[in-house]
Every structure is written in C-alpha cells, then in structure tokens.
Scaffold this motif. Sequence first.
Motif, PDB file in Angstrom:
ATOM      1  N   HIS B 170      -4.035  -7.755   8.233  1.00  0.00           N
ATOM      2  CA  HIS B 170      -3.171  -7.172   7.222  1.00  0.00           C
ATOM      3  C   HIS B 170      -3.979  -6.256   6.293  1.00  0.00           C
ATOM      4  O   HIS B 170      -5.037  -6.629   5.806  1.00  0.00           O
ATOM      5  N   VAL B 171      -3.462  -5.025   6.071  1.00  0.00           N
ATOM      6  CA  VAL B 171      -4.101  -4.080   5.172  1.00  0.00           C
ATOM      7  C   VAL B 171      -3.402  -4.167   3.817  1.00  0.00           C
ATOM      8  O   VAL B 171      -2.187  -4.000   3.728  1.00  0.00           O
ATOM      9  N   ALA B 201      -1.099  -9.495  19.166  1.00  0.00           N
ATOM     10  CA  ALA B 201      -0.928 -10.073  17.839  1.00  0.00           C
ATOM     11  C   ALA B 201      -1.045 -11.592  17.919  1.00  0.00           C
ATOM     12  O   ALA B 201      -1.657 -12.234  17.062  1.00  0.00           O
ATOM     13  N   LEU B 311      16.003  -4.598  -0.806  1.00  0.00           N
ATOM     14  CA  LEU B 311      16.214  -4.202   0.589  1.00  0.00           C
ATOM     15  C   LEU B 311      16.570  -5.424   1.437  1.00  0.00           C
ATOM     16  O   LEU B 311      15.782  -5.873   2.264  1.00  0.00           O
TER      17      LEU B 311
ATOM     18  N   ARG D  27      -0.055  -5.429  16.130  1.00  0.00           N
ATOM     19  CA  ARG D  27      -0.873  -6.498  15.564  1.00  0.00           C
ATOM     20  C   ARG D  27      -1.286  -6.282  14.115  1.00  0.00           C
ATOM     21  O   ARG D  27      -1.732  -7.192  13.457  1.00  0.00           O
ATOM     22  N   ARG D  28      -1.125  -5.046  13.587  1.00  0.00           N
ATOM     23  CA  ARG D  28      -1.532  -4.803  12.218  1.00  0.00           C
ATOM     24  C   ARG D  28      -0.304  -4.775  11.317  1.00  0.00           C
ATOM     25  O   ARG D  28       0.789  -4.401  11.730  1.00  0.00           O
ATOM     26  N   THR D  29      -0.471  -5.170  10.057  1.00  0.00           N
ATOM     27  CA  THR D  29       0.577  -5.012   9.037  1.00  0.00           C
ATOM     28  C   THR D  29      -0.072  -4.390   7.808  1.00  0.00           C
ATOM     29  O   THR D  29      -1.287  -4.210   7.758  1.00  0.00           O
ATOM     30  N   ARG D  30       0.734  -4.050   6.831  1.00  0.00           N
ATOM     31  CA  ARG D  30       0.230  -3.274   5.709  1.00  0.00           C
ATOM     32  C   ARG D  30       1.127  -3.516   4.494  1.00  0.00           C
ATOM     33  O   ARG D  30       2.329  -3.740   4.627  1.00  0.00           O
ATOM     34  N   ASP D  31       0.540  -3.476   3.304  1.00  0.00           N
ATOM     35  CA  ASP D  31       1.357  -3.555   2.081  1.00  0.00           C
ATOM     36  C   ASP D  31       2.265  -2.323   1.981  1.00  0.00           C
ATOM     37  O   ASP D  31       1.838  -1.212   2.309  1.00  0.00           O
ATOM     38  N   ASP D  33       3.071  -0.812  -0.572  1.00  0.00           N
ATOM     39  CA  ASP D  33       2.493   0.105  -1.560  1.00  0.00           C
ATOM     40  C   ASP D  33       1.487   1.072  -0.948  1.00  0.00           C
ATOM     41  O   ASP D  33       1.165   2.102  -1.536  1.00  0.00           O
ATOM     42  N   LEU D  34       0.983   0.725   0.213  1.00  0.00           N
ATOM     43  CA  LEU D  34      -0.025   1.575   0.849  1.00  0.00           C
ATOM     44  C   LEU D  34       0.581   2.541   1.851  1.00  0.00           C
ATOM     45  O   LEU D  34      -0.109   3.087   2.712  1.00  0.00           O
ATOM     46  N   GLY D 344      13.223   3.162   1.248  1.00  0.00           N
ATOM     47  CA  GLY D 344      12.643   1.820   1.152  1.00  0.00           C
ATOM     48  C   GLY D 344      12.552   1.171   2.529  1.00  0.00           C
ATOM     49  O   GLY D 344      11.555   0.532   2.867  1.00  0.00           O
ATOM     50  N   ALA D 345      13.599   1.344   3.327  1.00  0.00           N
ATOM     51  CA  ALA D 345      13.596   0.764   4.671  1.00  0.00           C
ATOM     52  C   ALA D 345      12.552   1.447   5.549  1.00  0.00           C
ATOM     53  O   ALA D 345      11.843   0.797   6.321  1.00  0.00           O
ATOM     54  N   LYS D 348       9.231   0.112   4.549  1.00  0.00           N
ATOM     55  CA  LYS D 348       9.080  -1.276   5.004  1.00  0.00           C
ATOM     56  C   LYS D 348       8.790  -1.312   6.507  1.00  0.00           C
ATOM     57  O   LYS D 348       7.950  -2.089   6.976  1.00  0.00           O
ATOM     58  N   ALA D 349       9.496  -0.469   7.274  1.00  0.00           N
ATOM     59  CA  ALA D 349       9.259  -0.426   8.719  1.00  0.00           C
ATOM     60  C   ALA D 349       7.832   0.034   9.010  1.00  0.00           C
ATOM     61  O   ALA D 349       7.166  -0.480   9.914  1.00  0.00           O
ATOM     62  N   THR D 352       5.474  -2.850   8.119  1.00  0.00           N
ATOM     63  CA  THR D 352       5.555  -3.962   9.069  1.00  0.00           C
ATOM     64  C   THR D 352       4.821  -3.645  10.368  1.00  0.00           C
ATOM     65  O   THR D 352       4.297  -4.532  11.038  1.00  0.00           O
ATOM     66  N   THR D 353       4.802  -2.368  10.735  1.00  0.00           N
ATOM     67  CA  THR D 353       4.120  -1.998  11.976  1.00  0.00           C
ATOM     68  C   THR D 353       2.732  -1.433  11.694  1.00  0.00           C
ATOM     69  O   THR D 353       2.033  -1.017  12.623  1.00  0.00           O
ATOM     70  N   GLN D 362       4.634   8.380  13.935  1.00  0.00           N
ATOM     71  CA  GLN D 362       5.240   8.924  15.158  1.00  0.00           C
ATOM     72  C   GLN D 362       4.693   8.248  16.415  1.00  0.00           C
ATOM     73  O   GLN D 362       5.258   8.401  17.492  1.00  0.00           O
ATOM     74  N   VAL D 364       4.237   4.913  16.741  1.00  0.00           N
ATOM     75  CA  VAL D 364       4.581   3.492  16.795  1.00  0.00           C
ATOM     76  C   VAL D 364       5.160   3.106  18.164  1.00  0.00           C
ATOM     77  O   VAL D 364       5.812   3.927  18.823  1.00  0.00           O
TER      78      VAL D 364
END
Lengths: 371, 371, 371, 371
Positions: B170-171, B201, B311, D27-31, D33-34, D344-345, D348-349, D352-353, D362, D364
């Motif tokens: 997680h970043v 994952a 959301l 396998r990666r996720t992210r805040d 805010d980033l 926002g969606a 979030k997407a 999440t990816t 592009q 994903v």
Amino acid sequence: MNQVEIGRGKRALRAYSFDDIYLSPSRRTRDVDLVSSQWSIDAYTFAAPIVSAPTDSVVSPEGAIALGRLGVLSVLPLEGLWTRHEDPAAALAEVAEADNTPEADAQLRQLYRAPIDLDLLQARVRQISGAGVTTAGGVSPQRAAELAPIAISAGLDLLVVRGNTVSAEHVSQAQEPLNLRRFVGDLDVPVIVGGCSTYQAALHLMRTGAAGVLVGFGGGAAHRTANVLGIRVPMASAVADVAEARRDYLDESGGRYVHVIADGSVNTSGDLVKAIACGADAAMVGSALARSTQAPGGGYHWGPEAVHESLPRGARVELGTVGTWEEILYGPSERANGAMNLIGALRKAMATTGYSDIKEFQRVEVNVRPS
Amino acid sequence: MNQVEIGRGKRALRAYSFDDIYLSPSRRTRDVDLVSSQWSIDAYTFAAPIVSAPTDSVVSPEGAIALGRLGVLSVLPLEGLWTRHEDPAAALAEVAEADNTPEADAQLRQLYRAPIDLDLLQARVRQISGAGVTTAGGVSPQRAAELAPIAISAGLDLLVVRGNTVSAEHVSQAQEPLNLRRFVGDLDVPVIVGGCSTYQAALHLMRTGAAGVLVGFGGGAAHRTANVLGIRVPMASAVADVAEARRDYLDESGGRYVHVIADGSVNTSGDLVKAIACGADAAMVGSALARSTQAPGGGYHWGPEAVHESLPRGARVELGTVGTWEEILYGPSERANGAMNLIGALRKAMATTGYSDIKEFQRVEVNVRPS
Amino acid sequence: MNQVEIGRGKRALRAYSFDDIYLSPSRRTRDVDLVSSQWSIDAYTFAAPIVSAPTDSVVSPEGAIALGRLGVLSVLPLEGLWTRHEDPAAALAEVAEADNTPEADAQLRQLYRAPIDLDLLQARVRQISGAGVTTAGGVSPQRAAELAPIAISAGLDLLVVRGNTVSAEHVSQAQEPLNLRRFVGDLDVPVIVGGCSTYQAALHLMRTGAAGVLVGFGGGAAHRTANVLGIRVPMASAVADVAEARRDYLDESGGRYVHVIADGSVNTSGDLVKAIACGADAAMVGSALARSTQAPGGGYHWGPEAVHESLPRGARVELGTVGTWEEILYGPSERANGAMNLIGALRKAMATTGYSDIKEFQRVEVNVRPS
Amino acid sequence: MNQVEIGRGKRALRAYSFDDIYLSPSRRTRDVDLVSSQWSIDAYTFAAPIVSAPTDSVVSPEGAIALGRLGVLSVLPLEGLWTRHEDPAAALAEVAEADNTPEADAQLRQLYRAPIDLDLLQARVRQISGAGVTTAGGVSPQRAAELAPIAISAGLDLLVVRGNTVSAEHVSQAQEPLNLRRFVGDLDVPVIVGGCSTYQAALHLMRTGAAGVLVGFGGGAAHRTANVLGIRVPMASAVADVAEARRDYLDESGGRYVHVIADGSVNTSGDLVKAIACGADAAMVGSALARSTQAPGGGYHWGPEAVHESLPRGARVELGTVGTWEEILYGPSERANGAMNLIGALRKAMATTGYSDIKEFQRVEVNVRPS
C-alpha cells in the motif's frame, strides 16, 4: 474436449442446454406422412418416443392406462401416493383447495408420510397390467431391491430405477448398498436406470445390463437444484455425451443397444425435438403431461424432491391445464407455445429437415447462439 | 492465460462469477451420512466452513456467541455499532422504523459518527470469550494497528483485517502505513486478511504470515461497486487463482497452508457449494446470515461501504427474514431457493458428486454456460 | 467452419441473428443525397429493396397497387382471403371486433376454410396488373403447379413460391411432387423461391433457374417456430451463407446473378440495414408494413402458419398502426424505434459508412457482441 | 485481429462495450489523497478529465461558466437554442409543461427551426470568455467553416467539431465540402473533432492537426441509433483502438500527442473509469451532467439527433435531477448508483488499483464477462 480455464488450475467444461441449441433445416424436405415417430425398447413398441415421468402429478393407475393406450410408455410411481393411500385423489383435491402454498405444501408432505402398502402396490400394478398396456413402475435406488420383486410378481413388464444421480459406484454405510449389476441381472424384466449426466457414468450404468439409461437430473419446470445445490446438468451436452457412450458400448458389448432417454428440461415440443436431435432415443416427460385435464395433479406439478422433509430442491408449481392427453400428444393445438401436439410437432420438425425416423433424426444439424 | 483482445493494444482477462458455473455430477455417489463439512484453521475447528461477515447487520456480541455455538467462525466488527454504543439494538430498531429510506440511511450514518469506545470494545470481546466460543474480531487496515492489541488483550482468539482491497504494497502519505508483514508477525493470534483478487496479490498477502486470505471485494447483495467504481471481482476465477497461489505458497514456504476464504457473492447454498468447488476452504457469509430472525439488522443488511459519507458503494437493503440461524445453517428448509439449510445443501452436493470432505470437494468437476 | 462441440460426437454451427450484429462506421462518409437505394430484379426496377410479404395482413389487391406505386415489389397472396372471398375486408373487421383472442382466431381459421375461387384469383391479378404496377403473386409449393399458370394467364409478372422450408429435393408420397427445376423452366415469368437457410440448399434452388431465393423461415414477429419445432434460422449467418452460394453459382453458371432476399426477422429499419450488410439484395418485409393504417390487418399481423388447423407455429399478433405506407417507407419518422422511414434510415446508414449503392453496401464492416 | 465468421464469406469484429468490461484490482493500493485526476489539453488544464457534451440540455452560457469553474472543459453548442433565441429558458420551461411527449417533441423541434443569430452567438461566447473560464464551442461539420471564425473572433479558446461520424474523407456533392486538414490548420485555436470509431478513421483525423479526437457515435442514454440504423460503436473496443492510433501517430508525427476523448455511453462514474481504463484521456459527458438541478434541460436530456425532422435517432428522455453539478462531480453522493461524485469515484478506483494519475491509469488491468 471443449474446456475453458476459469482460473489458474481450475478448468470447466463448456456445456449446452436445450435452450442454447436449435435445429437447422438442411437441403432435403419430406412429407409429414412419410415420417415415423415410433419407438421400440426391448419387446415393447410405442407410437411416441415418450416415457411419462413417475411422479404423482402426472400418472395415477387410470392415467397410466390412458397414456399407455395413447402409445406412451407410462410409468406408475411405486413409492407415490397411489401405493400409500386407497384414494389419494380426494386428498389431492383437498390440497389443491388449501388456502395458501405453505399450507398446501405441508398437507402434501403429510400425505407422503404414510407408509407404502405392499398389497395396494400389487393391486395397482395388476390394474394396469389387466388393461393390456405395457406396465411399468418407478422406484428409487434406495427401495429398488425391496419393491421391484413385489411389483414384478404382480405383472410389471418394465422397471424404472430413478434418482437424481444414480451411479454404479455408490458409497454407502448401509450393510448392503444396491449392487446395480447384480440387481439388474437378477430381474426378469428390462430395467431403465438413471439419472446420469456424463459419458463415464452412463457407460458404467450401461454395463449393469440396463435396457435404457436416463440422462439428466430429473425434473425441469419443478426443479431448482441449480440454486440449492449449485449442480446443473446442461441437457444438450449430457445427451450428446451419453449417446456417444451408447455407440461405444454397442461396440464394446458386441451389439447391445442401450436406449438413451432424456430426463429433464423437456417441457415443450421444441425440447422434445432437441433431445432427439442430440441423440436421445426417447424423452421422459413430466410437466408437459401434468398440464392435462386428466392428470392427477389438477394443474399442479411436483417431483419427489419437492416434498423432501429438510432440503427441498423443487417446488409444487401451478402449471394450469391445456387439454386432454390426446390433444397434448397428437393435437390439434390451438396455441403456438409448444404445449400441445408434441408428436405432431416432432413429425413436422423431422419432415422439415428431411428425416424419416427417430434413429435417423438423431443426426440432424444443429446451431447454437454465438454467446 | 485466458485472455481476449478488446481493442488494439488492450487485452482483458475472461473471468467467471459463481453465476457462470455449476457443478457436474460424476460417476460416483455417496451417502450423505458419509460426508463431513468440518473445517479447521489454526487450532480451531468448526462444524461448518463458514465465517460470518463482520458487519453490524449480521452479528452482535450475543449473535457471535450463538453462531459460534452453531459451529461457525463468527467475527464481531470491532469498528461497528457495538463498540460505539452501549445499546445499539434500540437505535437500530428506530432506524428500521424511519419513514423512508433516505431518512433511515441518514440516521444510520449518524450512528457511525460516534467514536469507538475502547473499554466497550474490550467488554464486548470478553463477553464472547467468556461464553467459551472461538472469539474473532474484524478491523479495517486503517485502524488495525490501534485496535488489534486492545482486543487481543481482552481475549481475542483470531483477528480479521478486512478492506475492499488490501494489498501488501500500500502506498500512503501517512508517516507510517500499516506494514502487514511486521504487524502479522508481531501478533500472538492468527490473522485472516483481505480482500484480494489475484494470484499475485494473494501470494504477497500469504507471505505476510497470514493464516488465511479473504478473496473478493467483500459484500454481495449489498454491494454496488461495479456500477460506481467500474471494478468487479468475478469470484469463481478469483477463488481459483488464489487457490493456485495457496498451492504454490505451500511449496515455497515448505508446508505452510494458508486458508482461502471466499468473501463476496456467497448468497445462497449453491454459491457456498461453488466457492468450495473453485478451491475455497471456507466462505465468508453476510446476507445469508442477515436473513435470520436473530440477526441485529432485523431483516436489513448493509456493509461498511453503504454508510460511507461521500461515496457509498453499497446500500442498506431489505432482505426480510427466513428463520433462525440454526435453520439457515442446518435446516429444515421449507423453500427451494438456497436460503436455508446451507450445510445440508453442501453435504448433499458433496454426496451427489461423491466427495467425502471439503478438501477433496475442491476438485469437483464444474461446467460453464457456452461462451 | 465456425463449429463447436456441444457434446461428444455432436457438433453445432455457431450462428448469428440480426440482433447479434451491428454495422461499424469506417473511415469514409458520404452525403445522403449521393446514396441510391434502388433495386432491380429481372426486367423490374424498384425504388426500395423491399418485397412485401404475401400475407393477408399486409396486402390486399388495392394495397398491392399502392405499395407498387411506392417503389416496392408487392406480392398478393394467391391462397389468401382475397382469392377466397369477394369482400374479406368486412370479415376481417368482424374478426378484429371479436370479444377475445381464441374467438377471433377461430373466426379467422374459418375464413381460410373457404375454397379458392379461380375466377376471383384472376380478377385480383387483373386488377393489379391494370393499375400499371409490377404484378406479383405468392403461392405455396403444394399448389404452385395448379395456381401459377392461372395467375400468369391473367397478367402476373413475377411468381413467388414460398414455404417455411422449400427444398429442391422434396420427398413426397404424392404421385407427382413439384419438380422445381421443370416448373421454373416451364414458366414464362421469373420466379422467386424459398425459404432456404443453408449454402447447399440455396445452391440447389439457384440451379432450378429461379431469379431469386428467399432466405429464412418466413415470418418474424409472428413466428414461434423456435419454441414449437425447435428449429431456428439465425438470419445473419443464413444470409451470409446464401450470398456466398450466389457468388459461387454466378461462376458455375457463367454469369447468372440470383437475387438473395432475406425473409424473416426484418422488423425494423435497423434489421433491413443488417440484412443487406450480410449480403442480401433485398428483404421481404411483413410486420413493418402491417403496421400501416392502410394494411388490411388493421394493426393485426399473421402468417399462414398462424392459422394452421392442428399445429400453429405462429399467432395473430396485435402490432398497432404507426402511419401510412409512404411514412413507413420514406418518412418522416417521429419516433426513434426503427418503425418508420425505413428507406431514409437505410440511406443514412449507407451515407454514414460511405457506400453509394446496395450492391457495394453488402461489403460494409460489421461487429458482433463479445462471445 | 479478433474476428469471427458469421457466415461463409462474411467476417465480423468481436467488439466490447463498457458494460462488458470491469477493472481488476491488482497487488498495489494507494491512498486516495495521492491520486490526481487532473487533465491538460493544449494550454488548458482541468481538475476533471471531463468535457461537457455540447447539447442544450446540458449547458447554457451560465452553465458553461459554472462548469468551467468546477474544473470541467465546458462546451457551448453554437448551433443550439442559445444562439437562436434571446431567452430559450422560458421556451424550454413551456416544453417541459406540455401535456404529452409528442406535443413536447413538436414544440422542441419548432424551437430549433429558428435561425442562428450570429450577433447573439458572439454575445454568448463573450459572456463565457468574460467570466475567465476556458471558452469552448461546439459546431457540426456542416456549419463549421461558417460559424467557427465568428465565434473565435468573439473570444473562443477551443473548438469542438462534432457529428455522429466525422471522417477526413467525406464524399459530398456540395461545391466545397469541409476540408478538415486545411480548416484545422487555418484556425488559431485548438480543435477537437469526431466522432470516429476505428483505428484508421482516428489516424486520419489526427493527421488533420486536431488536438483531440472524439471516439464514439455521440449520445448514450438518448441514443437509439442501433435500432434505427443498425449501427453500433462498442465503446471499450473503439477507445482502445483509437488509443493505439494515438500511440502510432505520436511516433509518426515525431511527438504530437492527440487526446482521445470517449464520446458515448459514459453515463455513470463506473463508465468514466472504464473509458480511461481503455485508453481515453478524458470523456465527453452528457446525461450525467443533464441530471443536475442546474442543467437547462430541467431533468430532460436530448441530443441533436433527437430533433431531426424526418429520421430521429434519439429521443428526449426524462432523467430527473439528482443534485448540483458540484455534487455530481465531487460529491457527496448519497446513493450507490454512479450518478454522483464522479471524480471521487474515479479517484477511489485509481487508489484501489494503485495508480496515481490519469495517464498511468490507462494501463489498469480489465476483465470481461465470459459471454
């Protein structure tokens, strides 16, 4: 094989139901008068390649006689209401008048709690046999060894051993589970056994000496096994696979032809046509015959799995009625929904695609949706 | 791999959901009495391969005890209403009586704005633990580091770290994001972590030392992520992929067996059967248990994503109630819709296809609709 | 070939209907004014590549004249109500006012029990011919030999021999079944014959000397053959196959171009576009024309198979009316549902994809849903 | 290529729509805010990768200003009601109150019969430009040469030339059809042009010097082209194909990056996510913005094809309203249906990816249904 990978390390067979396939007319056509729908199994010949499903909503003893006279192989359920009650018709009429479905279902379950009366069972068999039609009875694998000899001694011509899935390798903790090969071999009458749904399972059943095998999981309209158990037998693929087992067993046995009988999803004339197109010799029909004004269900239809005490996989469904059995089988039909004139439709389909008998018609071309 | 080209330069994986697959009966059958539905993870053994979803509509502390006694791994949501409110039952009853859905949703969101009371949290854990059942609690990755030690010190046996997608990479811009490997290693209790949805994952999550991984995006009936985010995890493919990661990690780790728990789309007994058929060891069940007269939701079901402030990707849905948890798990069932007697149906499916335990049953043959 | 295995030993052709395909715009576009929808067969030229279906709900003698003047090849049903009754319009109005559908159907069947009046038939043909439009009549294969010469002697320009499936190899017990090759050769007028649905069947029909072949099983909206007979002719695939037969026969015959006319499932302007995109030269249109305020059906539509005495494979359906034939063919349209301005839509589709005439447009690119 | 044979001699491209695909978490996720949703084209930068559709139901001059301030590229329709009428709002309110749909449609068509007032057009452009937001206007290819210079002289920053299908090789009988290459080259502002739907067509449009190309046929909810013309542009495949043209043109041109803007079927936040996942840089959005309480349509939505005089391929549809534009774009959302909090969606997407900006996103992974 026609396999797909649904995920790493898990493959699945792509399998087709009757709804996925249709017949393709080819270059020849034929007069309907030059088409035969006759079907013979063992010493018995029928005008229609149809076996009535051994459920109480479809046949009473009187109904078995009526259907037999119409050229159908009619099968009395030997573990049904007519071998448990002197007059189930009256009880069924009461069920039909229950205020609501749960109440009706509870009444129906109660009727099946009565024990089987062996004298009554023999009387029912004698009644049909005495009428001069081919006399067949249906039993579950669990009670086959007990009930079959009693029915045969009363005049049964043909036995149907029918469960959702019947295998030649059943693992049981009972002292002595049914040994199908010995059981079939010891009987004096031909046996139809099933359901099965794969080439291998069918081949094993054929090796028991059975005259015919049922393909499918039983039931169609009244069956909800896919939701409850997650099990589904796509009939077009299953019938085609078992038809191939028939061909291979014919060679292996040096000429024994075991009949393939589609049992499940044959609800309309179109389904009957497709069953044979996939390689069936005949089809077991339940709901289509239960729609008769003559059927004991009075417009309702259910199979044994609907009255299970703790895990029903079917339901008593209201089908309504459309006409007499003669009209359902031979017409005239009044509405183009496949509910009436099943044999007329079968003959018309054969004529349109140019085939003259059931055996030839198994080779007809089919098409599938591109999905 | 099972890929298609959706356009020049863009490939996609063809992926299957539970609705796309069904089991195929094979040549062997078995008595239901000879089938075991038992499941063990770490030191704990359960009669049913079922984990209750850690959402407030499914389990209260009393419910966790009741479900635990019924042989289920029940998981209390540690960030739910029971750790924020002394008596959420009364508040939930009020929500259920709201005049309309928007009003009820607003009330529900308001209830979640109350802070978590750490003393209350410990009291809830002690209550369950004191009843002698396996005591498990669910936390989000965001608050895992804070809440887990507190719960464990109160007697927690097993921790579930659950988010829509939890990754081992997680970043974050937070000073110190959760380091799953260190977190899991430092805890004294086994950890189940997820959701994940791919082989890679899952492998990464397994390497953190987790005892089990959740496969899926969480939620099923109450989940609308596909519309809102465009994200979908087809469960049959995801479970099969992660089961392969389990096999490969078993070799890589020299024998550590990490349990694969399907989390999402397990709404009926048929879905439970399919989850295991794809390779799951157990399934996390939400809506099916929320249909109990004993569930706190009172016939309503929602997950954490339904009460998101800006959301929402789910909704509070009205499921109605069908019976007690005992009836939902072990029957008797009265209707053939897969909502009741989940374990009875699982055992019947295993018997029909001839398997004797959950581990073996992961190998059952499946079929897919033509495509 | 595009085959799948539906089970061991049974293959099926993957076949596409118009609903499965769509046109793809390519890199060129064109002004609508630079597009021609003209169609010529034998000595006759039409503004629209449309043949009206020879059924009573679509054309009366007056209607045939009106449609002919609008640039359509209109076909009078020679075995329909106008050759059996002096004034069927009054009878049809009565049918339309029947209290319920079964009663109306029974009245309709009664109207068809009247014998064909050969003098009336000739009068009808003379009436159309006298109006100066191309005069065409439709007959069944069963009565073609009897009725065609009578109609031709009254001034028929073009004959349509139409059955559900017409083959050049019909097997019959009648003393002398119709020999299509001799029949077509002996006539002085061009003959369109069908339906057929495969490359081989079409090639055989082309070799009889026909000017055009009908592709399909006839009917669309009013057709329920798939349910009743289990027979389906997916039109996109059938038209494409027969168009290939046209190309091969063109070579084999040293230059005889046999027209391919899609007959079935052409219900909207979009369907007309797709029929030609698959290779058709024209389309036979029933329901779309029956929706006219000028059609004899008065908003109802039926084909000959709907009034079959014992095995109806269609039904009288209520379509309602949307406008005059001129509006249906050439607009203006008021609603975007494909029911009006068929030729305007065809021309717009040709312009959008950059083609200038019907023949060229047969090469347009198409796309299918993923499968 | 991903082709199938639909019949002998006719191939079709298997093509995917947004509804057929979904994103796969990796396998990666992210805040959240980033994550950045910023989009830049030419000298202009926007907070959201969204272009408002140039239709009267979506933007008035005031609306263009409001949307511009919210970080959207808003496009005033230069051939719409605001350049034909001094006060169309009053007229639209009257239309909304018409007694029935046909009457309302007739009134609406009448409004479009008024001529374009060039002074008014310039005043509208000046009004937007004066508010300090990026000023964009939309024209049809037919009137582009006439209207563009007039709008630019009033302060237009960016021009959108939009038709259902716009090709660089239009065949016309007009003396001088629009030469796109010369037209784009001569203008002082960047031009976005389309729709197109194939790799080749897009490459040709890119070679005209356009800053961006629209992919699709325009319209989504309000579009019924598939029924009327039989033409369909499956957006997932079309966007992926055109994104490949962008890559190839980038190389061919030595570094000119032409933006790919999905125009069609982007109705929900999930669709927006999928458009970018297929390779789009931004999406043109109509119905989603028309659902605003601020939109001139008042809950109704229509495109230019809905008011066509003789062949409408769309309809005025009632969408209702869900909130302000700010809520639709940035939330908060109250219902999980993808209608609100689009950005926002999207963020979030992406989180999440595990992606951090639109360009990266592009790439994903996507999955498709097994159908």
